[in-house]
Motif scaffolding. Sequence first.
Motif, PDB file in Angstrom:
ATOM      1  N   GLN A 136       0.949  -1.183   0.016  1.00 37.20           N
ATOM      2  CA  GLN A 136       0.093   0.005   0.062  1.00 37.20           C
ATOM      3  C   GLN A 136       0.969   1.305  -0.137  1.00 37.20           C
ATOM      4  N   LEU A 137       0.720   2.279  -1.044  1.00 40.16           N
ATOM      5  CA  LEU A 137       1.590   3.413  -1.024  1.00 40.16           C
ATOM      6  C   LEU A 137       0.538   4.586  -0.587  1.00 40.16           C
ATOM      7  N   VAL A 158      13.226  -4.102  -2.013  1.00 37.00           N
ATOM      8  CA  VAL A 158      13.487  -4.578  -0.630  1.00 37.00           C
ATOM      9  C   VAL A 158      13.497  -3.614   0.324  1.00 37.00           C
ATOM     10  N   THR A 159      13.641  -2.013   0.127  1.00 36.33           N
ATOM     11  CA  THR A 159      13.746  -1.121   0.989  1.00 36.33           C
ATOM     12  C   THR A 159      12.814  -0.029   0.636  1.00 36.33           C
ATOM     13  N   VAL A 160      12.554   0.977   1.264  1.00 36.06           N
ATOM     14  CA  VAL A 160      11.676   2.005   1.126  1.00 36.06           C
ATOM     15  C   VAL A 160      12.366   2.584  -0.098  1.00 36.06           C
ATOM     16  N   ASN A 179       4.800   1.851   7.543  1.00 38.46           N
ATOM     17  CA  ASN A 179       4.027   1.459   8.599  1.00 38.46           C
ATOM     18  C   ASN A 179       4.053   2.435   9.658  1.00 38.46           C
ATOM     19  N   GLN A 180       3.779   3.666   9.251  1.00 41.18           N
ATOM     20  CA  GLN A 180       3.485   4.726   9.950  1.00 41.18           C
ATOM     21  C   GLN A 180       4.485   5.167  10.918  1.00 41.18           C
ATOM     22  N   GLU A 181       5.553   4.928  10.762  1.00 37.65           N
ATOM     23  CA  GLU A 181       7.148   5.265  11.331  1.00 37.65           C
ATOM     24  C   GLU A 181       7.984   5.806  10.418  1.00 37.65           C
ATOM     25  N   LEU A 182       8.554   7.107  10.825  1.00 39.65           N
ATOM     26  CA  LEU A 182       9.474   7.650   9.808  1.00 39.65           C
ATOM     27  C   LEU A 182      10.643   6.496   9.408  1.00 39.65           C
ATOM     28  N   ALA A 183      10.959   6.639   8.238  1.00 41.06           N
ATOM     29  CA  ALA A 183      11.771   5.467   7.670  1.00 41.06           C
ATOM     30  C   ALA A 183      12.811   6.218   7.021  1.00 41.06           C
ATOM     31  N   ASN A 199       2.688  -6.881   3.319  1.00 43.80           N
ATOM     32  CA  ASN A 199       1.479  -6.198   3.448  1.00 43.80           C
ATOM     33  C   ASN A 199       1.898  -5.032   4.487  1.00 43.80           C
ATOM     34  N   GLY A 200       2.943  -4.094   4.182  1.00 48.05           N
ATOM     35  CA  GLY A 200       3.230  -3.041   4.666  1.00 48.05           C
ATOM     36  C   GLY A 200       2.579  -1.690   3.868  1.00 48.05           C
TER      37      GLY A 200
END
Length: 83
Positions: free
Chosen positions: A2-3, A27-29, A58-62, A71-72
Amino acid sequence: MQLRFFASLREALNLSQETLELPATVVTVGDVRDCLRARGGIWAAALADGRALRMAFNQELASADTVLTDNGEVAFFPPVTGG
């Protein structure tokens, strides 16, 4: 995956959210950002390397190195300024 796209980024892309099946090489943001940028046009401009942009997983700064899980949710948004 989901984006979600927020604020000026949402306006530039004319899109607030999208569900995308990502290649196994993503595999990464940061890989997600690269994958979207490869679409070209407004995507390349809105998500360009030099552009100030925050990312969350998933709603945390990355960071760009944050590893994805199944499913992220990845979100992109401009830095928030206060006044």
